[in-house]
Scaffold this motif. Structure first.
Motif, mmCIF file in Angstrom:
data_model
loop_
_atom_site.group_PDB
_atom_site.id
_atom_site.type_symbol
_atom_site.label_atom_id
_atom_site.label_comp_id
_atom_site.label_asym_id
_atom_site.label_seq_id
_atom_site.Cartn_x
_atom_site.Cartn_y
_atom_site.Cartn_z
ATOM 1 N N LEU A 293 5.772 2.353 9.735
ATOM 2 C CA LEU A 293 5.628 2.679 8.324
ATOM 3 C C LEU A 293 6.928 3.310 7.825
ATOM 4 O O LEU A 293 7.391 4.299 8.381
ATOM 5 N N PRO A 294 7.565 2.708 6.813
ATOM 6 C CA PRO A 294 8.843 3.263 6.338
ATOM 7 C C PRO A 294 8.670 4.615 5.668
ATOM 8 O O PRO A 294 7.612 4.908 5.105
ATOM 9 N N GLY B 139 -1.021 5.981 6.302
ATOM 10 C CA GLY B 139 -1.025 6.134 7.755
ATOM 11 C C GLY B 139 -2.416 5.923 8.328
ATOM 12 O O GLY B 139 -2.582 5.324 9.398
ATOM 13 N N GLY B 140 -3.438 6.401 7.608
ATOM 14 C CA GLY B 140 -4.829 6.203 8.025
ATOM 15 C C GLY B 140 -5.220 4.731 7.970
ATOM 16 O O GLY B 140 -5.915 4.222 8.857
ATOM 17 N N ILE B 141 -4.767 4.026 6.921
ATOM 18 C CA ILE B 141 -5.054 2.596 6.790
ATOM 19 C C ILE B 141 -4.407 1.826 7.942
ATOM 20 O O ILE B 141 -5.015 0.933 8.533
ATOM 21 N N ARG C 297 1.695 8.892 1.883
ATOM 22 C CA ARG C 297 2.032 8.487 3.251
ATOM 23 C C ARG C 297 0.890 8.786 4.218
ATOM 24 O O ARG C 297 0.595 7.980 5.113
ATOM 25 N N ASN C 298 0.223 9.915 4.047
ATOM 26 C CA ASN C 298 -0.891 10.275 4.930
ATOM 27 C C ASN C 298 -2.023 9.257 4.830
ATOM 28 O O ASN C 298 -2.601 8.841 5.840
ATOM 29 N N LEU D 2 0.827 -1.211 0.000
ATOM 30 C CA LEU D 2 0.000 0.000 0.000
ATOM 31 C C LEU D 2 0.857 1.254 0.000
ATOM 32 O O LEU D 2 0.498 2.266 -0.601
ATOM 33 N N ASN D 3 1.989 1.172 0.688
ATOM 34 C CA ASN D 3 2.895 2.322 0.764
ATOM 35 C C ASN D 3 3.453 2.705 -0.604
ATOM 36 O O ASN D 3 3.807 3.861 -0.845
#
Length: 388
Positions: free
Chosen positions: A158-159, A129-131, A125-126, A119-120
């Motif tokens: 999260l990288p 981050g929510g996921i 990234r935002n 996904l990343n």
């Protein structure tokens, strides 16, 4: 009470744990392969001791999709905004699409990490981050309920995404606003060529920095013409742009509840609009629902965001402004004018309703850099004829 069974030469134990709160099925822990009944009884006593202490976890065969959807129902009843529920529903679909029928208790840390890295690569990234936040909530609840032994989201970080030149350029383009001369030109055009309420809507947005949802939720009780203020206490939530199916929600953050002073020009425009709206009420009295919205349609319901966006595009086509301006761009325009006028960061934060000073600082830094570049260009233009 444990039950023991003999099959051939081996023994097994079976211990009843109760009813699964989600599947409503009988929960049982069992194990076989013991050479004697005494060995089975000894092992069963250890399990029963864990059960009595509340430390026994029986992993469930419930699917990820079933558990996630049940969790969402509970989450929606916890007093969160409907917009938050819709966001969580959208986020968890990224997990359901790959793990839907798979038992939630079988999802490992490696599986979770692999999915998040996928996904990343696909999203910002935002958003990812929510996921991840949604995933943490689901698996944390599963562990609390004894559905899983290990939470696969624990310790996952999260990288950081390596930004490309294209990404950086896009980021610079995000904060769009109109220069003072462009705004003057646009509002003049909205007055001469705009449709009903166009000039008023875009003038209020530009002169107050309101979010579009805050603007559309304004009622006449929020406007004080004697003090020259507007009180912001709510926002309009209408994701499907339905005339009647909308909701009035509390604002984005606690800091978004505020009272701001408005220019005499805006006070005058609003007072004229109130007179005009009273005429509309009289004209359409049989169909008009008086809900006290300032920016009301001819039936009394609040104007649709989609209409504002369409009207904006219509007017922009008549100008030479080559920017992808949205209603939110007027909020940034207002910010840029406040900075140009020398207003301090704290005052800008309060006026815009930012709870986090960092939000204001980021916008301030971006716009200040833009102004410095513009000043440099203007100076170069001024001085170019002096160079030999």
């Amino acid at each position: 009470m444990a039950k023991f069974k003999q099959r051939g030469k081996s023994w097994s134990y079976h211990i009843y744990l109760g009813i699964d709160p989600l599947t409503k099925k009988r929960l049982e822990v069992s194990k076989g392969g013991f050479k004697t009944k005494k060995e089975a009884q000894t092992a069963a006593r250890l399990v029963e001791l864990q059960k009595d202490k509340g430390t026994l976890v029986k992993e469930s065969d419930i699917s990820f999709e079933t558990f996630a959807k049940d969790w969402l129902k509970t989450y929606s009843r916890s007093g969160v905004k409907i917009s938050s529920v819709r966001a969580r529903e959208k986020e968890m679909k990224h997990f359901i699409s790959v793990w839907g029928p798979y038992p939630i208790s079988k999802i490992t840390k490696k599986m979770y990490e692999d999915r998040m890295l996928e996904l990343n690569e696909q999203y910002s990234r935002n958003y990812v981050g929510g996921i991840h936040a949604c995933g943490r909530m689901i698996f944390r609840k599963a562990k609390t309920q004894g559905i899983i032994k290990i939470n696969p989201t624990e310790d996952f970080q999260l990288p950081k995404k390596q930004q490309s030149i294209e990404d950086l350029e896009k980021e610079q383009e995000k904060i769009l606003f109109l220069e003072k001369e462009e705004l003057a030109h646009f509002l003049k055009l909205a007055h001469s060529d705009g449709l009903e309420m166009d000039h008023l809507v875009f003038s209020v947005l530009a002169y107050t920095g309101l979010r579009i949802g805050e603007l559309l939720a304004l009622k006449w009780t929020d406007f004080n013409d004697k003090l020259g203020t507007i009180r912001i206490t709510k926002t309009l939530y209408n994701p499907n742009n339905h005339v009647e199916k909308y909701q009035l929600l509390t604002p984005k953050t606690k800091g978004s509840v505020r009272t701001i002073r408005i220019d005499e020009t805006i006070v005058s425009l609003l007072k004229k609009h109130r007179v005009y709206q009273n005429e509309i009420k009289l004209k359409n009295r049989l169909a008009y629902q008086d809900l006290a919205f300032i920016f009301a349609r001819e039936d009394g319901h609040p104007q649709l965001r989609k209409v504002i966006e369409t009207r904006l595009k219509r007017l922009l086509k008549k100008t030479n402004i080559e920017k992808n301006i949205t209603p939110h761009s007027f909020r940034h325009t207002h910010t840029s004018l406040l900075i140009e006028a020398g207003v301090g960061i704290k005052e800008i934060q309060q006026r815009l309703g930012h709870s986090d000073i960092n939000t204001t600082m980021n916008i301030y830094a971006h716009m200040t850099a833009n102004m410095e570049e513009k000043a440099s260009q203007q100076f170069s233009e001024l001085m170019k004829d002096l160079l030999l």
